[in-house]
Design a protein around this motif. Structure first.
Motif, PDB file in Angstrom:
ATOM      1  N   ARG A  42      -7.226  31.013 -21.381  1.00  0.00           N
ATOM      2  CA  ARG A  42      -5.620  30.585 -22.390  1.00  0.00           C
ATOM      3  C   ARG A  42      -5.886  29.457 -23.049  1.00  0.00           C
ATOM      4  O   ARG A  42      -5.517  28.660 -24.462  1.00  0.00           O
ATOM      5  N   ARG A  46      -6.072  28.189 -26.990  1.00  0.00           N
ATOM      6  CA  ARG A  46      -5.317  27.582 -27.508  1.00  0.00           C
ATOM      7  C   ARG A  46      -5.801  26.415 -28.408  1.00  0.00           C
ATOM      8  O   ARG A  46      -5.924  26.086 -29.688  1.00  0.00           O
ATOM      9  N   TRP A  47      -7.445  26.541 -28.285  1.00  0.00           N
ATOM     10  CA  TRP A  47      -7.504  25.363 -28.556  1.00  0.00           C
ATOM     11  C   TRP A  47      -8.564  25.751 -29.755  1.00  0.00           C
ATOM     12  O   TRP A  47      -9.726  24.798 -30.064  1.00  0.00           O
ATOM     13  N   ARG A  48      -8.635  26.760 -29.789  1.00  0.00           N
ATOM     14  CA  ARG A  48      -9.863  27.110 -31.212  1.00  0.00           C
ATOM     15  C   ARG A  48     -11.150  27.384 -30.640  1.00  0.00           C
ATOM     16  O   ARG A  48     -11.758  26.968 -31.878  1.00  0.00           O
ATOM     17  N   ASN A  82      -6.905  20.446 -31.800  1.00  0.00           N
ATOM     18  CA  ASN A  82      -6.055  21.147 -31.085  1.00  0.00           C
ATOM     19  C   ASN A  82      -6.269  20.637 -29.454  1.00  0.00           C
ATOM     20  O   ASN A  82      -4.809  21.395 -28.311  1.00  0.00           O
ATOM     21  N   ARG A  85      -2.527  21.505 -27.564  1.00  0.00           N
ATOM     22  CA  ARG A  85      -1.978  22.660 -28.262  1.00  0.00           C
ATOM     23  C   ARG A  85      -1.922  23.246 -27.121  1.00  0.00           C
ATOM     24  O   ARG A  85      -1.560  24.488 -26.483  1.00  0.00           O
ATOM     25  N   PHE A  86      -2.612  22.462 -25.936  1.00  0.00           N
ATOM     26  CA  PHE A  86      -2.947  23.368 -24.334  1.00  0.00           C
ATOM     27  C   PHE A  86      -2.341  22.501 -23.345  1.00  0.00           C
ATOM     28  O   PHE A  86      -2.384  21.702 -23.144  1.00  0.00           O
TER      29      PHE A  86
END
Length: 143
Positions: A42, A46-48, A82, A85-86
């Motif tokens: 995950r 999320r962090w890409r 990002n 985002r997590f």
């Protein structure tokens, strides 16, 4: 940790205390490791970004893992964009995240030895791929 990666996070993930039966059967450890794998997946998605992890695991009634998370140095700007985002508490099934904080380079020796020597060293420079762009098409050169 792989030299291509920059440490960014030090965290601790805990699950509720295991029962004697769970410990005897190995169920608690299997569940913890399965959920740890999901958590890492995950975070990567999320962090890409590509991640490198060193994970130390405490076996017994108080099961928990200490994570040292590194980001590919070339992808640090993407990670910074990002980062929010997590949510680690939401991603960890048991919602017990004792800390998940910025890595402090002034304590690098202490952190590495704590993760790798005091605990069972589960993952040593384990690389994960975000499966985006060229990586999705099988062109990932890191994993």
């Amino acid at each position: 940790m792989d030299s291509r990666f920059t440490p960014v996070i030090f965290g601790t993930l805990t699950q509720p205390n295991a029962t004697e039966r769970q410990l005897d059967l190995g169920d608690a450890q299997a569940l913890h490791l399965e959920e740890l794998s999901r958590f890492i997946s995950r975070a990567t998605l999320r962090w890409r970004v590509h991640l490198c992890l060193d994970v130390g695991y405490e076996d017994g009634k108080n099961q928990h893992s200490h994570l040292l998370i590194g980001v590919l140095t070339d992808e640090l700007d993407v990670w910074r964009q990002n980062r929010d985002r997590f949510d680690p508490r939401r991603a960890w099934r048991f919602h017990i995240v004792n800390h998940f904080e910025d890595y402090d380079p002034n304590h690098s020796g202490d952190v590495f030895s704590y993760v790798t020597k005091k605990h069972i060293h589960l993952l040593d420079s384990h690389l994960t791929c975000p499966q985006r762009g060229k990586c999705r098409r099988g062109g990932c050169s890191l994993t």
